[in-house]
Design a protein around this motif. Sequence first.
Motif, PDB file in Angstrom:
ATOM      1  N   ILE A   1       0.710  -1.277   0.037  1.00 50.63           N
ATOM      2  CA  ILE A   1      -0.048  -0.032  -0.243  1.00 50.63           C
ATOM      3  C   ILE A   1       0.871   1.225   0.226  1.00 50.63           C
ATOM      4  O   ILE A   1       2.065   1.327   0.314  1.00 50.63           O
ATOM      5  CB  ILE A   1      -0.908  -0.069   1.451  1.00 50.63           C
ATOM      6  CG1 ILE A   1      -2.203   0.970   1.143  1.00 50.63           C
ATOM      7  CG2 ILE A   1      -0.205   0.255   2.465  1.00 50.63           C
ATOM      8  CD1 ILE A   1      -3.269   0.636   1.953  1.00 50.63           C
TER       9      ILE A   1
ATOM     10  N   TYR B   1      -6.776   3.108   5.035  1.00 47.90           N
ATOM     11  CA  TYR B   1      -6.144   1.906   4.790  1.00 47.90           C
ATOM     12  C   TYR B   1      -7.259   0.893   4.953  1.00 47.90           C
ATOM     13  O   TYR B   1      -7.427   0.128   5.813  1.00 47.90           O
ATOM     14  CB  TYR B   1      -5.348   1.815   6.223  1.00 47.90           C
ATOM     15  CG  TYR B   1      -4.035   0.671   6.146  1.00 47.90           C
ATOM     16  CD1 TYR B   1      -2.934   1.058   5.863  1.00 47.90           C
ATOM     17  CD2 TYR B   1      -4.299  -0.654   6.395  1.00 47.90           C
ATOM     18  CE1 TYR B   1      -1.791   0.237   5.645  1.00 47.90           C
ATOM     19  CE2 TYR B   1      -3.237  -1.596   6.160  1.00 47.90           C
ATOM     20  CZ  TYR B   1      -1.902  -0.896   6.201  1.00 47.90           C
ATOM     21  OH  TYR B   1      -0.960  -1.965   6.063  1.00 47.90           O
ATOM     22  N   ARG B   2      -7.912   0.852   3.753  1.00 53.56           N
ATOM     23  CA  ARG B   2      -9.199  -0.086   3.663  1.00 53.56           C
ATOM     24  C   ARG B   2      -9.182  -1.217   3.026  1.00 53.56           C
ATOM     25  O   ARG B   2      -9.490  -2.329   3.312  1.00 53.56           O
ATOM     26  CB  ARG B   2     -10.180   0.751   2.975  1.00 53.56           C
ATOM     27  CG  ARG B   2     -10.671   1.932   3.705  1.00 53.56           C
ATOM     28  CD  ARG B   2     -11.790   2.770   2.711  1.00 53.56           C
ATOM     29  NE  ARG B   2     -12.230   3.952   3.307  1.00 53.56           N
ATOM     30  CZ  ARG B   2     -11.552   5.340   3.482  1.00 53.56           C
ATOM     31  NH1 ARG B   2     -10.674   5.335   2.469  1.00 53.56           N
ATOM     32  NH2 ARG B   2     -12.051   6.142   4.142  1.00 53.56           N
ATOM     33  N   ARG B   3      -8.017  -1.520   2.173  1.00 54.62           N
ATOM     34  CA  ARG B   3      -7.648  -2.822   1.414  1.00 54.62           C
ATOM     35  C   ARG B   3      -7.365  -3.763   2.406  1.00 54.62           C
ATOM     36  O   ARG B   3      -7.922  -5.197   2.215  1.00 54.62           O
ATOM     37  CB  ARG B   3      -6.743  -2.808   0.323  1.00 54.62           C
ATOM     38  CG  ARG B   3      -6.760  -3.740  -0.440  1.00 54.62           C
ATOM     39  CD  ARG B   3      -5.792  -3.751  -1.571  1.00 54.62           C
ATOM     40  NE  ARG B   3      -5.450  -4.829  -2.481  1.00 54.62           N
ATOM     41  CZ  ARG B   3      -4.607  -5.008  -3.197  1.00 54.62           C
ATOM     42  NH1 ARG B   3      -3.648  -4.101  -3.690  1.00 54.62           N
ATOM     43  NH2 ARG B   3      -4.419  -6.063  -3.939  1.00 54.62           N
ATOM     44  N   TYR B   4      -6.581  -3.648   3.246  1.00 51.45           N
ATOM     45  CA  TYR B   4      -6.225  -4.472   4.386  1.00 51.45           C
ATOM     46  C   TYR B   4      -6.584  -4.492   5.795  1.00 51.45           C
ATOM     47  O   TYR B   4      -6.145  -4.899   6.569  1.00 51.45           O
ATOM     48  CB  TYR B   4      -4.659  -4.629   4.238  1.00 51.45           C
ATOM     49  CG  TYR B   4      -4.124  -4.946   2.810  1.00 51.45           C
ATOM     50  CD1 TYR B   4      -3.886  -6.248   2.368  1.00 51.45           C
ATOM     51  CD2 TYR B   4      -3.382  -3.929   2.301  1.00 51.45           C
ATOM     52  CE1 TYR B   4      -3.514  -6.396   1.098  1.00 51.45           C
ATOM     53  CE2 TYR B   4      -2.922  -4.164   0.979  1.00 51.45           C
ATOM     54  CZ  TYR B   4      -2.687  -5.330   0.441  1.00 51.45           C
ATOM     55  OH  TYR B   4      -2.251  -5.674  -0.754  1.00 51.45           O
TER      56      TYR B   4
END
Length: 210
Positions: A49, A89-92
């Motif tokens: 990221i 920080y949304r993906r993980y």
Amino acid sequence: MTTGNDRLVREVLRSHGRTYAAEAGISLRNTPAPLFQLLVLCLLLSARIRASVAVASARALFDAGLQDAASMAGATWQQRVDALGEGGYRRYDERTSTQLGRAAALVLDRYGGDLRRLRGAGDVGRLLQEVPGIGPTGSRIFLREVQALWPEEAPRFDGKAREGAARIGLPTSAEELERLVPRKDLPRLAAALVRVALDPHAGEEVANAA
């Protein structure tokens, strides 16, 4: 007499010499809370990221009051997810929330919440990698940022920092780079060189300005 290396170092520190800890709002000192905050930042920077998102998410966690191992472990999983989301920080976020809880629990159980106890406990780089969410990348970043406080870990100029050094014509060995700045500036120089390596235009700008 000012040398070419001196000019390059002065310019790279001026333009890019901000540590990742400073960017995340961490006033890094050899005390438990800032060291844990650095660990959190390194965990976030370890994911695939953007560094800017990891830094913003670390700030959001700290702004939410999760500034030491006890508060991080005591927060709910959802509280950590929400703070990570605030930083983008949304993906993980779900996996990382779990890792943060487990990391805090290990730091509390093994080190009493105080990462200073890592010093003298063995291979610090290896011990850091026993923390959930901290792999080789996170361990390298932690040691790079803390080397002025823990001088036994200096010099720490990893492959990415040496790549940045080569890009602007500085020496590429950690020992030679160490001699270019006072000990207190080692983390700044290392971070600056990493930024040069990551930004294809930064090296050219530094070289031209120097």
